[in-house]
Scaffold this active site. Structure first.
Site, short mmCIF file in Angstrom:
data_model
loop_
_atom_site.label_atom_id
_atom_site.label_comp_id
_atom_site.label_asym_id
_atom_site.label_seq_id
_atom_site.Cartn_x
_atom_site.Cartn_y
_atom_site.Cartn_z
N THR A 207 -23.39 17.63 3.79
CA THR A 207 -23.47 18.57 4.91
C THR A 207 -22.15 18.56 5.67
OG1 THR A 207 -25.84 18.20 5.12
CG2 THR A 207 -24.72 19.08 7.06
N ASN B 135 -29.47 24.11 -5.57
CA ASN B 135 -30.39 22.99 -5.37
C ASN B 135 -31.87 23.35 -5.50
OD1 ASN B 135 -29.63 24.31 -2.81
ND2 ASN B 135 -31.24 23.01 -2.00
N GLN C 45 -25.29 18.84 -6.44
CA GLN C 45 -26.35 18.59 -7.43
C GLN C 45 -25.79 18.33 -8.83
OE1 GLN C 45 -29.57 18.24 -7.06
NE2 GLN C 45 -29.78 18.83 -4.93
N THR D 53 -14.10 4.27 11.60
CA THR D 53 -13.96 3.17 10.64
C THR D 53 -14.60 3.56 9.31
OG1 THR D 53 -14.03 1.62 12.48
CG2 THR D 53 -14.40 0.70 10.28
N CYS E 290 -36.28 20.78 1.89
CA CYS E 290 -36.07 20.97 3.34
C CYS E 290 -36.66 22.29 3.81
CB CYS E 290 -34.61 20.85 3.71
SG CYS E 290 -33.48 21.69 2.62
N1 PLP Z 1 -25.71 20.78 -0.67
C1 PLP Z 1 -26.64 20.72 -1.63
C2 PLP Z 1 -26.53 21.65 -2.81
C3 PLP Z 1 -27.72 19.84 -1.53
O1 PLP Z 1 -28.65 19.81 -2.47
C4 PLP Z 1 -27.79 19.00 -0.38
C5 PLP Z 1 -28.94 18.09 -0.19
O2 PLP Z 1 -30.06 18.39 -0.47
C6 PLP Z 1 -26.78 19.09 0.58
C7 PLP Z 1 -25.75 19.98 0.40
C8 PLP Z 1 -26.81 18.25 1.82
O3 PLP Z 1 -26.61 16.91 1.51
P1 PLP Z 1 -26.74 15.77 2.63
O4 PLP Z 1 -28.11 15.92 3.20
O5 PLP Z 1 -26.58 14.52 1.85
O6 PLP Z 1 -25.69 15.98 3.63
#
Ligand code: PLP
Length: 399
Positions: A70, A160, A199, A257, A340
């Site tokens: 993210t 995803n 992914q 850090t 999500c």
């Molecule tokens: N991008 C993709 C394609 C994802 O599948 C995910 C997590 O499901 C993310 C970004 C976000 O990852 P994180 O929650 O580890 O920051």
């Protein structure tokens, strides 16, 4: 337990965990400190970054370590020369940019992107690129939407929710042609390609030069590494701005850090992913075939150009959320659409974008295979799912 949700989370593998342990205890030093044990930690950290970078055809100095994908995705958007503050925007999850001045969008993003790309792109007034019913980018739509103001195009390597693999090299070719044309006309606006490969790192052989990307997001959490650790590959053409300010770590772009155990674990996970890439791909492709031949009464949603471990099915007229619950009672964990999106009770924007009806979306199940699975489980799970589906159709008929 039969866990079929590896796209949502993967367990930290034993070797990864073991590699991380010393950096929580004996090798706990701050890499910025001046004494020798700290210098060793700094050395190990940089070496681990090198391992991660090498796996995508890059160097340690090309990577900015972040707290997950993210953050890496958000960081990628700082490459824009315009500031989001220029637009002003409403607050909250459904934040919409309010243009102060009408102008062409500087950002294009694939409509099926993860929220961590989609919502940032929206804040910059980004325009969505359509996908074909297969989930693959509509290249004609992309071409038609690039203007002289376009600065950044974000297209994930693999989706995803469907696992769809995008033809990034073709996107890069279109971008190159646009750049040549701009050069001829004396237009100096930058044009960068960002890709979220969260992914795909353990399922595709990734090379940043071959893909033609300027910015690439990777994620330890999806490849049997620790959660909250990711990285952004940054090419020499991209100029980023810091999201946070402080001690100047990570080329001044990500102060704080260093997460040494996390990065050591990420490197080990990358090493293992590379070692098992071909074997795992074959295994998952084979299990996918078994599942598709043994399961009954479904419609297959992701038919081609997908990661080998993704199976998205639709059971027409059946409520997938109820299915998830019934499967959990039998010790089987699966997802409906994106984990999500489902937890927020929002209809999947990805399944909508590929043209599924509301009823199809409501009946869609995502199974993602992974290292916790065995061949025996694959046969077991088809029996469990078939039985539940049969009972559900019987129950619906009776009511
Ligand atoms: N991008 C993709 C394609 C994802 O599948 C995910 C997590 O499901 C993310 C970004 C976000 O990852 P994180 O929650 O580890 O920051």
């Amino acid at each position: 337990m039969i866990y079929l949700d590896h796209a949502a989370a993967t367990p930290v593998s034993k070797k990864v965990f073991e590699a991380m342990v010393p950096y929580f205890s004996t090798d706990f030093f701050n890499p910025s400190a001046a004494y020798l044990p700290a210098k060793k930690v700094a050395h190990d950290y940089t070496e681990a970054k090198g391992v991660i970078a090498h796996a995508i055809g890059a160097k340690a100095s090309d990577l900015i370590i972040t707290a997950g994908a993210t953050e890496a995705n958000n960081l990628a958007f700082t490459s824009l020369t315009v500031d989001s503050a220029f637009f002003g925007h409403t607050q909250g999850r459904s934040a919409k940019p309010m243009f102060l001045k009408k102008q062409n969008p500087t950002v294009l993003y694939l409509i099926t992107e993860h929220d961590s790309v989609r919502h940032v792109a929206e804040r910059y007034g980004g325009e969505a690129i359509r996908v074909l019913p297969s989930g693959i980018i509509d290249l004609a739509d992309l071409r038609s939407k690039i203007t002289d103001e376009t600065e950044l195009i974000s297209v994930s390597l693999a989706n995803n929710e469907l696992g769809t693999i995008q033809p990034l090299a073709e996107v890069a070719r279109i971008i190159r042609d646009v750049k040549i044309d701009r050069m001829k006309r004396g237009i100096k606006t930058q044009l960068l390609l960002h890709s979220d490969a969260s992914q795909a790192l353990n399922l595709l052989d990734i090379n940043v030069a071959r893909l033609g990307v300027d910015l690439l997001t990777i994620n330890a959490a999806k490849i049997y590494g620790p959660k909250g650790v990711g990285a952004l590959y940054v090419s020499h053409d991209a100029r980023l701005k810091p999201l946070t300010f402080g001690g100047g770590q990570e080329n001044g772009l990500r102060s704080g850090t260093e997460n040494v155990p996390g990065v050591i674990g990420f490197a080990k996970a990358v090493e293992l992913a590379k070692e098992h890439l071909n074997g795992n791909r074959k295994k998952y492709a084979n299990w996918r075939k078994v599942l598709l031949s043994e399961l009954q009464g479904y419609e297959l949603i992701n038919k081609k150009h997908m990661l080998d471990n993704f199976i998205v099915l639709c059971y027409n007229g059946i409520d997938a959320e109820r299915l998830v619950f019934l499967l959990e009672e039998q010790g089987v964990y699966v997802a409906t659409g994106a984990a999500c999106a489902a937890s927020k009770g929002v209809k999947s924007h990805v399944l909508k974008a590929v043209g599924l009806s509301d009823e199809q979306i409501a009946g869609s199940l995502r199974l993602t295979l992974g290292e916790t699975n065995t061949e025996e489980q694959i046969h077991q799970v088809t029996q469990i799912i078939n039985k539940i589906i049969k009972n559900e159709y019987f129950r619906i008929k009776q009511s």
